[in-house]
Design an enzyme around this catalytic site. Structure first.
Site, PDB file in Angstrom:
ATOM      1  N   CYS A 163       0.618  -1.265  -0.024  1.00  0.00           N
ATOM      2  CA  CYS A 163      -0.081   0.045  -0.030  1.00  0.00           C
ATOM      3  C   CYS A 163       1.048   1.322   0.060  1.00  0.00           C
ATOM      4  O   CYS A 163       0.131   2.196   0.086  1.00  0.00           O
ATOM      5  CB  CYS A 163      -0.868   0.076   1.106  1.00  0.00           C
ATOM      6  SG  CYS A 163      -2.164  -1.526   1.011  1.00  0.00           S
ATOM      7  N   HIS A 300      -1.660   8.003   6.748  1.00  0.00           N
ATOM      8  CA  HIS A 300      -2.021   6.869   5.957  1.00  0.00           C
ATOM      9  C   HIS A 300      -3.083   6.152   6.755  1.00  0.00           C
ATOM     10  O   HIS A 300      -3.960   5.684   5.876  1.00  0.00           O
ATOM     11  CB  HIS A 300      -0.579   5.906   6.179  1.00  0.00           C
ATOM     12  CG  HIS A 300      -0.928   4.470   5.690  1.00  0.00           C
ATOM     13  ND1 HIS A 300      -1.167   4.127   4.161  1.00  0.00           N
ATOM     14  CD2 HIS A 300      -1.157   3.174   6.021  1.00  0.00           C
ATOM     15  CE1 HIS A 300      -1.406   2.906   4.137  1.00  0.00           C
ATOM     16  NE2 HIS A 300      -1.403   2.249   5.331  1.00  0.00           N
ATOM     17  N   LYS A 329      -8.650   8.862   3.574  1.00  0.00           N
ATOM     18  CA  LYS A 329      -9.234   7.600   3.548  1.00  0.00           C
ATOM     19  C   LYS A 329     -10.540   7.480   4.042  1.00  0.00           C
ATOM     20  O   LYS A 329     -11.353   6.529   3.883  1.00  0.00           O
ATOM     21  CB  LYS A 329      -8.334   6.323   4.146  1.00  0.00           C
ATOM     22  CG  LYS A 329      -6.796   6.126   3.292  1.00  0.00           C
ATOM     23  CD  LYS A 329      -6.355   5.026   3.814  1.00  0.00           C
ATOM     24  CE  LYS A 329      -5.116   5.153   2.917  1.00  0.00           C
ATOM     25  NZ  LYS A 329      -4.012   5.994   3.340  1.00  0.00           N
ATOM     26  N   HIS A 334      -9.720   2.756   1.530  1.00  0.00           N
ATOM     27  CA  HIS A 334      -8.264   2.356   1.270  1.00  0.00           C
ATOM     28  C   HIS A 334      -8.093   2.122  -0.215  1.00  0.00           C
ATOM     29  O   HIS A 334      -8.340   0.986  -0.631  1.00  0.00           O
ATOM     30  CB  HIS A 334      -7.796   1.264   2.165  1.00  0.00           C
ATOM     31  CG  HIS A 334      -6.383   1.352   2.368  1.00  0.00           C
ATOM     32  ND1 HIS A 334      -5.384   1.919   1.689  1.00  0.00           N
ATOM     33  CD2 HIS A 334      -5.478   0.108   2.885  1.00  0.00           C
ATOM     34  CE1 HIS A 334      -3.978   1.715   1.689  1.00  0.00           C
ATOM     35  NE2 HIS A 334      -4.135   0.625   2.518  1.00  0.00           N
ATOM     36  N   PHE A 391       2.053   3.430   4.158  1.00  0.00           N
ATOM     37  CA  PHE A 391       2.793   2.306   4.659  1.00  0.00           C
ATOM     38  C   PHE A 391       2.073   1.107   4.193  1.00  0.00           C
ATOM     39  O   PHE A 391       1.213   1.038   3.687  1.00  0.00           O
ATOM     40  CB  PHE A 391       2.538   2.226   6.370  1.00  0.00           C
ATOM     41  CG  PHE A 391       2.812   3.731   7.052  1.00  0.00           C
ATOM     42  CD1 PHE A 391       3.923   4.133   6.563  1.00  0.00           C
ATOM     43  CD2 PHE A 391       2.008   4.056   8.011  1.00  0.00           C
ATOM     44  CE1 PHE A 391       4.251   5.505   7.141  1.00  0.00           C
ATOM     45  CE2 PHE A 391       2.380   5.450   8.579  1.00  0.00           C
ATOM     46  CZ  PHE A 391       3.436   5.743   8.120  1.00  0.00           C
ATOM     47  N   PHE A 393       2.091  -3.522   4.078  1.00  0.00           N
ATOM     48  CA  PHE A 393       2.340  -4.993   4.432  1.00  0.00           C
ATOM     49  C   PHE A 393       3.900  -5.401   4.239  1.00  0.00           C
ATOM     50  O   PHE A 393       4.403  -4.890   3.218  1.00  0.00           O
ATOM     51  CB  PHE A 393       1.558  -6.195   3.508  1.00  0.00           C
ATOM     52  CG  PHE A 393       0.194  -6.188   4.096  1.00  0.00           C
ATOM     53  CD1 PHE A 393      -0.168  -5.764   5.171  1.00  0.00           C
ATOM     54  CD2 PHE A 393      -0.775  -6.942   3.172  1.00  0.00           C
ATOM     55  CE1 PHE A 393      -1.477  -6.111   5.741  1.00  0.00           C
ATOM     56  CE2 PHE A 393      -2.124  -7.221   3.767  1.00  0.00           C
ATOM     57  CZ  PHE A 393      -2.369  -6.719   5.081  1.00  0.00           C
TER      58      PHE A 393
END
Length: 408
Positions: A163, A300, A329, A334, A391, A393
């Protein structure tokens, strides 16, 4: 000496608008783009909530040969890039005369892979898959399609970083231009929104499940959030060296000052505080500014308890409660691989037009982060410098600092 890097064009294809003007209005009005998707209900999703964008009709602008290799996200990216090139005053002839590069964020393609596999399984004949399938199904589908359509001769790469993909694409474009290796790069991020792309996420149980009020479902930083809402589309930023923009005589929208990056080096999906804080500090250091010079942070924050809280604590550690903070968001959901690029567009629009868009649905922040300077309703506010966080995974972190351009 490092070259100055500026933004001369932007384009957006988002659930809150399919062009810059529509998106500006949605941001100012705090308008959500989240809906209930009936297809997801039939698909067996636990959460049918999503940001929705219309399917572009490209039959009148692209040939069948060009369209046959384009999947969903390449179509979105094409629309965003056309708008960005127009704003940057880059004609087809201009692009052919110059070495224009492309760096786009994308970390998966689901629909095209599944459709091709289904044909092979059912028909037992791979020739029936079609000649365009391979180009739709590769992670580099956006860059290979756009580079071909626009005739690009510069750097040509896809950035896969979960992301943070769109943000890293812009950051790496910034570095290449800063170092004099390129003068002009099309940067951005794209995300498909079909059910195939989100089924595995839904299975993790991380999506908001209350569908009674879809536009209230995405609630970053709010104590009563129940999970994130997926979304998608595409966003394009035209990065250019200052010298190139001046030589071309085009309006400069903003200047990119710094790019920070880091890795958490820990859990594959649970974020920490140290990694984001390091990325933000590195962005400030590269921008050669102090923390108190940043007026606004587009967080984020995806509307998950641990992610929101740890980012908020990192912001407090680096900036204190000085800058305004909101997460767009809350309106868009997202946007995954696209988010790092779209949030640069959103934040730059705010800076250009003198307002800060709200973190809608923020009624009661978590107790341990209440001291952050949250914006929960639109405020008219001129500001000169913002930082955008992304940020992903695997613990990948990106932070970008952008400044309003003044004719100095």
């Amino acid at each position: 000496m490092n070259k100055r890097v500026v933004i001369t064009g932007m384009g957006i294809y988002s659930c809150i608008g399919t062009n810059l003007e529509e998106v500006r209005k949605s941001l100012f009005e705090g308008r959500s783009g989240i809906v209930v998707d009936e297809e997801r209900i039939a698909f067996g999703f636990k959460s049918p909530l999503t940001g929705k964008v219309p399917t572009p009709d490209l039959k009148k602008v692209l040939s069948r040969r060009q369209r046959i290799s384009m999947g969903e996200k390449s179509e979105y990216a094409y629309m965003a890039t056309v708008e960005a090139l127009q704003q940057a005053n880059l004609s087809e002839e201009d692009i052919q005369r110059r070495e224009v590069g492309i760096l786009y964020g994308n970390d998966s393609v689901s629909k095209a892979v599944i459709e091709a596999t289904d044909i092979a399984r059912e028909k037992k004949d791979t020739q029936l898959i079609g000649s365009g399938a391979i180009f739709k199904s590769m992670n580099s589908t956006v860059t290979m399609n756009l580079a071909t359509i626009f005739g690009l001769g510069g750097v040509n790469m896809t950035i896969s970083a979960a992301c943070a993909s769109g943000s890293h694409a812009i950051g790496l474009g910034f570095m290449l231009i800063q170092q004099g290796l390129q003068d002009l790069i099309i940067c951005g991020g794209a995300q498909e929104i079909n059910p195939y792309a989100m089924a595995s996420f839904d299975g993790l149980g991380v999506f908001a499940e209350d569908i009674s009020h879809p536009q209230q479902a995405s609630r970053p930083f709010d104590k009563n959030r129940t999970g994130l809402v997926p979304s998608g589309g595409a966003a394009t930023i035209i990065l250019e060296s200052y010298e190139s923009a001046i030589e071309r005589g085009v309006p400069i929208i903003a200047e990119v000052l710094g790019y920070g990056f880091s890795s958490n080096g820990g859990h594959i999906s649970t974020p920490n505080i140290e990694g984001p804080a390091k990325a933000m500090r590195r962005a400030l250091e590269q921008a050669n500014i102090s923390a108190d010079q940043v007026d606004y942070i587009n967080a984020h924050a995806t509307s998950t308890p641990i992610g929101d809280a740890n980012e908020a604590k990192a912001i407090l550690e680096v900036f204190g409660n000085h800058p305004y903070v909101s997460s767009t968001k809350s309106m868009t959901g997202h946007e995954c691989w696209m988010a790092g690029a779209s949030e640069i567009v959103y934040s730059t629009l705010m800076m250009k037009y003198g307002f800060i868009a709200p973190n809608i649905n923020l009624e009661e922040p978590d107790d341990d982060i209440k001291e952050l300077n949250f914006v929960s309703t639109t405020i008219k506010q001129e500001f000169d410098i913002y930082l955008s966080n992304s940020f992903g995974f695997g613990g990948t972190n990106s932070a970008i600092v952008v400044k309003k351009y003044n004719n100095e």
